[in-house]
Design an enzyme around this catalytic site. Structure first.
Site, PDB file in Angstrom:
ATOM      1  N   GLU A  47       0.866  -1.183   0.000  1.00 19.56           N
ATOM      2  CA  GLU A  47       0.000   0.000   0.000  1.00 19.56           C
ATOM      3  C   GLU A  47       0.901   1.230   0.000  1.00 19.56           C
ATOM      4  OE1 GLU A  47      -3.304   2.018   3.020  1.00 19.56           O
ATOM      5  OE2 GLU A  47      -2.639  -0.050   3.344  1.00 19.56           O
ATOM      6  N   ASP A  58      -4.456  10.280   9.598  1.00 17.61           N
ATOM      7  CA  ASP A  58      -3.128   9.776   9.923  1.00 17.61           C
ATOM      8  C   ASP A  58      -2.548  10.438  11.156  1.00 17.61           C
ATOM      9  OD1 ASP A  58      -2.802   7.930   7.770  1.00 17.61           O
ATOM     10  OD2 ASP A  58      -2.613   9.637   6.419  1.00 17.61           O
TER      11      ASP A  58
END
Length: 267
Positions: A47, A58
């Site tokens: 990924e 994030d």
């Protein structure tokens, strides 16, 4: 004719170990050696992050990695060129592992979603995960992706109700991605009996309401956690721990060496 590597892989009866890597982190030139090291050491899917200046899902480690990637010149166009080179063996051994791009809506919209999907498939990308694209608003994007035979992955969280889990399962092309806890990447706390039991119950609930496979990410950093997630899901995603392990590297070669050594410990 294009054959989606994710679709092919998901037809196998195996537990997946998925690597998340932010391109050109921590040094420029690291991406191709990193892809080679991860594939050689057993990453089933790689990924790749599409760096964005405001990555709402994030934590600090991936945010910092994204900022470094941007400083090192990573744009969507540049990232797709790296994928193309990896597929052709230009600068590294030819990469055959499935590649999934993870990024946010704004850069994709700015690029043009149709152009992005076309260029992604031409480069050798197999799928995309866009965390801030709600499934209820994804019909047009899904139709476009289906036309290119690209996998689209949607997120499930611990607070997702059963009926929405079923919706996400129906819309995700090959598999869904479960967040182990509510929070941002790298900040998840999976320690303590109560926390582990809560995650276990959540993943059992997901299993009851899905027909396709699903993988788990956020807070997975060692072999014990990988194996525990394998007992409940179809795959485990390791990202923040990988980035932390290579963060002090000063050359692409050191990056790849450290990544390979770390990945061996997970297998």
């Amino acid at each position: 004719m294009f054959q989606n590597r994710i679709t092919t892989l998901l037809q196998q009866d195996k537990k997946l170990l998925i690597a998340y890597y932010m391109p050109e982190f921590p040094v420029a030139g690291a991406t191709l050696p990193m892809l080679e090291a991860l594939e050689e050491n057993g990453a089933d899917i790689i990924e790749l992050g599409m760096p964005y200046s405001d990555p709402i899902g994030d934590g600090p480690v991936i945010q910092d990695a994204a900022n470094i990637a941007i400083r090192n010149g990573v744009t969507i166009k540049y990232l797709l060129e790296l994928v193309r080179r990896a597929r052709e063996g230009d600068g590294c051994r030819k990469i055959t592992a499935p590649i999934l791009l993870m990024g946010y809506c704004n850069p994709v919209i700015a690029y043009g979603s149709g152009c992005f999907l076309h260029d992604a498939i031409e480069a050798g990308v197999d799928g995309v995960l866009i965390p801030d694209l709600p499934p209820e608003e994804a019909e047009e994007f899904l139709d476009q992706a289906k036309g290119f035979d690209l996998t689209v992955v949607f997120l499930i969280s611990p607070v997702t109700p059963p009926e929405r889990i079923e919706l996400i399962d129906s819309l995700s092309t090959d598999f869904s991605y479960c967040l182990a806890v509510n929070g941002t990447t790298g900040t998840a706390k999976l320690s303590g009996e109560a926390a582990v039991a809560a995650v276990d119950d959540y993943l059992k609930r997901v299993r009851r309401h899905t027909r396709k496979k699903f993988v788990v990410g956020f807070g997975i950093k060692d072999k014990a956690r990988v194996e525990h997630m394998w007992s409940l899901a179809d795959g485990a995603v390791v990202g923040t721990a990988l980035l932390q392990h290579i963060a002090a590297s000063s050359t692409p070669e050191e990056c790849a060496h450290l990544a390979g050594e770390f990945w061996k410990t997970l297998r």
